[in-house]
Design a protein around this motif. Structure first.
Motif, PDB file in Angstrom:
ATOM      1  N   THR A 179     -10.635   1.577  22.669  1.00 34.39           N
ATOM      2  CA  THR A 179     -10.164   2.236  23.891  1.00 34.39           C
ATOM      3  C   THR A 179      -9.588   1.214  24.866  1.00 34.39           C
ATOM      4  O   THR A 179      -8.547   1.458  25.496  1.00 34.39           O
ATOM      5  CB  THR A 179     -11.315   3.016  24.537  1.00 34.39           C
ATOM      6  N   LEU A 180     -10.214   0.063  24.979  1.00 37.57           N
ATOM      7  CA  LEU A 180      -9.699  -0.990  25.848  1.00 37.57           C
ATOM      8  C   LEU A 180      -8.348  -1.487  25.357  1.00 37.57           C
ATOM      9  O   LEU A 180      -7.475  -1.837  26.164  1.00 37.57           O
ATOM     10  CB  LEU A 180     -10.699  -2.148  25.910  1.00 37.57           C
ATOM     11  N   ARG A 181      -8.165  -1.508  24.059  1.00 36.08           N
ATOM     12  CA  ARG A 181      -6.881  -1.910  23.493  1.00 36.08           C
ATOM     13  C   ARG A 181      -5.778  -0.940  23.926  1.00 36.08           C
ATOM     14  O   ARG A 181      -4.618  -1.336  24.101  1.00 36.08           O
ATOM     15  CB  ARG A 181      -6.997  -1.967  21.970  1.00 36.08           C
ATOM     16  N   ARG A 182      -6.116   0.314  24.117  1.00 34.38           N
ATOM     17  CA  ARG A 182      -5.154   1.310  24.597  1.00 34.38           C
ATOM     18  C   ARG A 182      -4.945   1.186  26.106  1.00 34.38           C
ATOM     19  O   ARG A 182      -3.839   1.417  26.613  1.00 34.38           O
ATOM     20  CB  ARG A 182      -5.646   2.716  24.253  1.00 34.38           C
ATOM     21  N   PHE A 183      -6.002   0.835  26.830  1.00 31.91           N
ATOM     22  CA  PHE A 183      -5.929   0.794  28.288  1.00 31.91           C
ATOM     23  C   PHE A 183      -5.157  -0.415  28.819  1.00 31.91           C
ATOM     24  O   PHE A 183      -4.422  -0.313  29.811  1.00 31.91           O
ATOM     25  CB  PHE A 183      -7.335   0.760  28.882  1.00 31.91           C
ATOM     26  N   LEU A 184      -5.349  -1.571  28.192  1.00 29.30           N
ATOM     27  CA  LEU A 184      -4.846  -2.811  28.779  1.00 29.30           C
ATOM     28  C   LEU A 184      -3.327  -2.813  28.973  1.00 29.30           C
ATOM     29  O   LEU A 184      -2.846  -3.227  30.047  1.00 29.30           O
ATOM     30  CB  LEU A 184      -5.289  -3.997  27.914  1.00 29.30           C
ATOM     31  N   PRO A 185      -2.526  -2.331  28.005  1.00 25.16           N
ATOM     32  CA  PRO A 185      -1.070  -2.324  28.239  1.00 25.16           C
ATOM     33  C   PRO A 185      -0.631  -1.348  29.331  1.00 25.16           C
ATOM     34  O   PRO A 185       0.501  -1.434  29.811  1.00 25.16           O
ATOM     35  CB  PRO A 185      -0.504  -1.892  26.872  1.00 25.16           C
ATOM     36  N   GLN A 186      -1.516  -0.434  29.713  1.00 27.86           N
ATOM     37  CA  GLN A 186      -1.179   0.545  30.750  1.00 27.86           C
ATOM     38  C   GLN A 186      -1.661   0.097  32.132  1.00 27.86           C
ATOM     39  O   GLN A 186      -1.648   0.886  33.080  1.00 27.86           O
ATOM     40  CB  GLN A 186      -1.814   1.899  30.410  1.00 27.86           C
ATOM     41  N   THR A 187      -2.072  -1.160  32.229  1.00 27.50           N
ATOM     42  CA  THR A 187      -2.622  -1.691  33.476  1.00 27.50           C
ATOM     43  C   THR A 187      -1.725  -2.796  34.009  1.00 27.50           C
ATOM     44  O   THR A 187      -1.361  -3.712  33.276  1.00 27.50           O
ATOM     45  CB  THR A 187      -4.040  -2.239  33.250  1.00 27.50           C
ATOM     46  N   GLN A 188      -1.386  -2.710  35.267  1.00 31.44           N
ATOM     47  CA  GLN A 188      -0.542  -3.714  35.894  1.00 31.44           C
ATOM     48  C   GLN A 188      -1.409  -4.680  36.702  1.00 31.44           C
ATOM     49  O   GLN A 188      -2.278  -4.265  37.458  1.00 31.44           O
ATOM     50  CB  GLN A 188       0.484  -3.053  36.818  1.00 31.44           C
ATOM     51  N   PHE A 189      -1.142  -5.965  36.532  1.00 34.03           N
ATOM     52  CA  PHE A 189      -1.858  -7.007  37.265  1.00 34.03           C
ATOM     53  C   PHE A 189      -0.863  -7.682  38.200  1.00 34.03           C
ATOM     54  O   PHE A 189       0.253  -8.016  37.786  1.00 34.03           O
ATOM     55  CB  PHE A 189      -2.440  -8.050  36.314  1.00 34.03           C
ATOM     56  N   SER A 190      -1.258  -7.892  39.445  1.00 39.23           N
ATOM     57  CA  SER A 190      -0.357  -8.566  40.379  1.00 39.23           C
ATOM     58  C   SER A 190      -0.104  -9.982  39.876  1.00 39.23           C
ATOM     59  O   SER A 190      -1.029 -10.709  39.527  1.00 39.23           O
ATOM     60  CB  SER A 190      -0.982  -8.609  41.781  1.00 39.23           C
ATOM     61  N   GLY A 191       1.173 -10.363  39.836  1.00 35.16           N
ATOM     62  CA  GLY A 191       1.521 -11.661  39.292  1.00 35.16           C
ATOM     63  C   GLY A 191       1.585 -11.664  37.775  1.00 35.16           C
ATOM     64  O   GLY A 191       1.921 -12.680  37.175  1.00 35.16           O
ATOM     65  N   GLY A 192       1.253 -10.524  37.152  1.00 38.36           N
ATOM     66  CA  GLY A 192       1.289 -10.446  35.698  1.00 38.36           C
ATOM     67  C   GLY A 192       0.014 -10.958  35.070  1.00 38.36           C
ATOM     68  O   GLY A 192      -0.693 -11.792  35.640  1.00 38.36           O
ATOM     69  N   LEU A 193      -0.287 -10.447  33.903  1.00 35.45           N
ATOM     70  CA  LEU A 193      -1.452 -10.908  33.146  1.00 35.45           C
ATOM     71  C   LEU A 193      -0.999 -12.078  32.295  1.00 35.45           C
ATOM     72  O   LEU A 193      -0.050 -11.975  31.510  1.00 35.45           O
ATOM     73  CB  LEU A 193      -1.989  -9.776  32.271  1.00 35.45           C
ATOM     74  N   ALA A 194      -1.676 -13.212  32.454  1.00 31.94           N
ATOM     75  CA  ALA A 194      -1.231 -14.437  31.797  1.00 31.94           C
ATOM     76  C   ALA A 194      -1.137 -14.270  30.280  1.00 31.94           C
ATOM     77  O   ALA A 194      -0.179 -14.698  29.652  1.00 31.94           O
ATOM     78  CB  ALA A 194      -2.186 -15.575  32.151  1.00 31.94           C
ATOM     79  N   ASP A 195      -2.138 -13.641  29.674  1.00 35.36           N
ATOM     80  CA  ASP A 195      -2.178 -13.511  28.224  1.00 35.36           C
ATOM     81  C   ASP A 195      -2.968 -12.258  27.879  1.00 35.36           C
ATOM     82  O   ASP A 195      -4.199 -12.248  27.953  1.00 35.36           O
ATOM     83  CB  ASP A 195      -2.825 -14.751  27.606  1.00 35.36           C
ATOM     84  N   GLU A 196      -2.254 -11.184  27.507  1.00 36.73           N
ATOM     85  CA  GLU A 196      -2.925  -9.919  27.220  1.00 36.73           C
ATOM     86  C   GLU A 196      -3.866 -10.039  26.032  1.00 36.73           C
ATOM     87  O   GLU A 196      -4.957  -9.466  26.031  1.00 36.73           O
ATOM     88  CB  GLU A 196      -1.882  -8.838  26.957  1.00 36.73           C
ATOM     89  N   GLU A 197      -3.467 -10.804  25.034  1.00 32.71           N
ATOM     90  CA  GLU A 197      -4.316 -10.977  23.852  1.00 32.71           C
ATOM     91  C   GLU A 197      -5.627 -11.668  24.218  1.00 32.71           C
ATOM     92  O   GLU A 197      -6.699 -11.287  23.743  1.00 32.71           O
ATOM     93  CB  GLU A 197      -3.574 -11.784  22.788  1.00 32.71           C
ATOM     94  N   GLU A 198      -5.549 -12.676  25.077  1.00 30.17           N
ATOM     95  CA  GLU A 198      -6.759 -13.382  25.504  1.00 30.17           C
ATOM     96  C   GLU A 198      -7.646 -12.461  26.336  1.00 30.17           C
ATOM     97  O   GLU A 198      -8.875 -12.463  26.189  1.00 30.17           O
ATOM     98  CB  GLU A 198      -6.398 -14.627  26.314  1.00 30.17           C
ATOM     99  N   ALA A 199      -7.039 -11.664  27.209  1.00 33.34           N
ATOM    100  CA  ALA A 199      -7.816 -10.734  28.021  1.00 33.34           C
ATOM    101  C   ALA A 199      -8.550  -9.734  27.135  1.00 33.34           C
ATOM    102  O   ALA A 199      -9.731  -9.431  27.365  1.00 33.34           O
ATOM    103  CB  ALA A 199      -6.907 -10.006  29.005  1.00 33.34           C
ATOM    104  N   LEU A 200      -7.865  -9.227  26.115  1.00 34.03           N
ATOM    105  CA  LEU A 200      -8.509  -8.288  25.202  1.00 34.03           C
ATOM    106  C   LEU A 200      -9.635  -8.959  24.441  1.00 34.03           C
ATOM    107  O   LEU A 200     -10.678  -8.338  24.169  1.00 34.03           O
ATOM    108  CB  LEU A 200      -7.476  -7.716  24.226  1.00 34.03           C
ATOM    109  N   GLN A 201      -9.469 -10.227  24.117  1.00 38.13           N
ATOM    110  CA  GLN A 201     -10.523 -10.963  23.424  1.00 38.13           C
ATOM    111  C   GLN A 201     -11.792 -11.020  24.273  1.00 38.13           C
ATOM    112  O   GLN A 201     -12.901 -10.776  23.777  1.00 38.13           O
ATOM    113  CB  GLN A 201     -10.041 -12.375  23.106  1.00 38.13           C
ATOM    114  N   TRP A 202     -11.641 -11.317  25.568  1.00 37.31           N
ATOM    115  CA  TRP A 202     -12.802 -11.355  26.456  1.00 37.31           C
ATOM    116  C   TRP A 202     -13.430  -9.973  26.596  1.00 37.31           C
ATOM    117  O   TRP A 202     -14.662  -9.834  26.615  1.00 37.31           O
ATOM    118  CB  TRP A 202     -12.409 -11.902  27.822  1.00 37.31           C
ATOM    119  N   LEU A 203     -12.612  -8.940  26.668  1.00 31.99           N
ATOM    120  CA  LEU A 203     -13.139  -7.582  26.763  1.00 31.99           C
ATOM    121  C   LEU A 203     -13.880  -7.197  25.482  1.00 31.99           C
ATOM    122  O   LEU A 203     -14.926  -6.545  25.529  1.00 31.99           O
ATOM    123  CB  LEU A 203     -12.004  -6.594  27.029  1.00 31.99           C
ATOM    124  N   ASP A 204     -13.352  -7.600  24.341  1.00 23.69           N
ATOM    125  CA  ASP A 204     -14.014  -7.321  23.072  1.00 23.69           C
ATOM    126  C   ASP A 204     -15.383  -7.994  23.024  1.00 23.69           C
ATOM    127  O   ASP A 204     -16.385  -7.381  22.641  1.00 23.69           O
ATOM    128  CB  ASP A 204     -13.139  -7.796  21.918  1.00 23.69           C
TER     129      ASP A 204
END
Length: 213
Positions: free
Chosen positions: A50-75
């Motif tokens: 579910t987080l894998r579906r949510f993360l691309p639909q989320t905007q971060f101010s200044g951009g998310l540095a690395d979506e793959e890394e963020a998903l890794q921490w969430l996992d």
């Protein structure tokens, strides 16, 4: 908390060795800790999906540095978010955070463990906004959003069964989110709707707006 040069070097060495072998020793550390405290891997997998579906639909101010890394921490947080239950159900999120921050986790620096512990401690009940201020950049800015995404995924999988969630639409940024369900789905799942209402109240106390329809 002071991080020794030796601890920093050890964490860096483990990380570099893992990447050189095309594997991440940190993933094994998380798996070992989850197994030791009898975490539910199947439940964690559903939350991560579910987080894998949510993360691309989320905007971060200044951009998310690395979506793959963020998903890794969430996992990793999803895999460890319930380990505190092995100690006690009451405030198990805090027990889990204490275990993570003080465990011997090869590949993780002390700051890494603090980030992971903060995500776990933040996954339920009152949203502890102050904890994020002690994290290193960019996580001091981005981890709060990751934390409440984790909270949403945990709420949506409250039933702990393998039935897939319906198609969901999430419009989210650092200030809040709008979560949209298919028609009548929430009417058919009143306990989930009640949990979402409670979650919206917790997040509102931290200045985060959650709405759903």
């Amino acid at each position: 908390m002071i991080v020794s040069d030796g601890a920093l070097r050890e964490g860096l060495i483990y990380d570099l060795l893992g990447r050189f072998r095309h594997e991440d020793v940190r993933a094994q550390s998380v798996a070992d800790l989850a197994k030791r405290f009898h975490a539910d891997d199947a439940h964690a997998e559903r939350i991560t999906d579910t987080l894998r579906r949510f993360l691309p639909q989320t905007q971060f101010s200044g951009g998310l540095a690395d979506e793959e890394e963020a998903l890794q921490w969430l996992d990793w947080a999803a895999r460890l978010h319930e380990i505190g239950l092995d100690i006690a159900h009451h405030q198990y999120h805090k027990h889990g955070a204490y275990i993570i921050e003080n465990a011997d986790l090869p590949g993780f620096s002390q700051q890494d463990q603090k980030l992971l512990a903060t995500l776990v401690q933040s996954h339920r009940r009152k949203f502890p906004s102050k904890l994020f201020k002690d994290l290193v950049a960019p996580w001091n800015r981005q981890a709060p959003t990751l934390a409440w995404l984790l909270r949403l995924a945990v709420v949506l999988h409250r039933g702990r069964h393998g039935d897939p969630l319906p198609p969901l639409s999430l419009d989210a940024n650092e200030m809040g989110a709008v979560l949209r369900f298919p028609p009548d789905w929430l009417l058919q799942h009143p306990l989930t709707e009640a949990d979402l209402a409670q979650e919206a109240a917790y997040l509102a106390e931290a200045g985060i707006k959650l709405s759903y329809c």
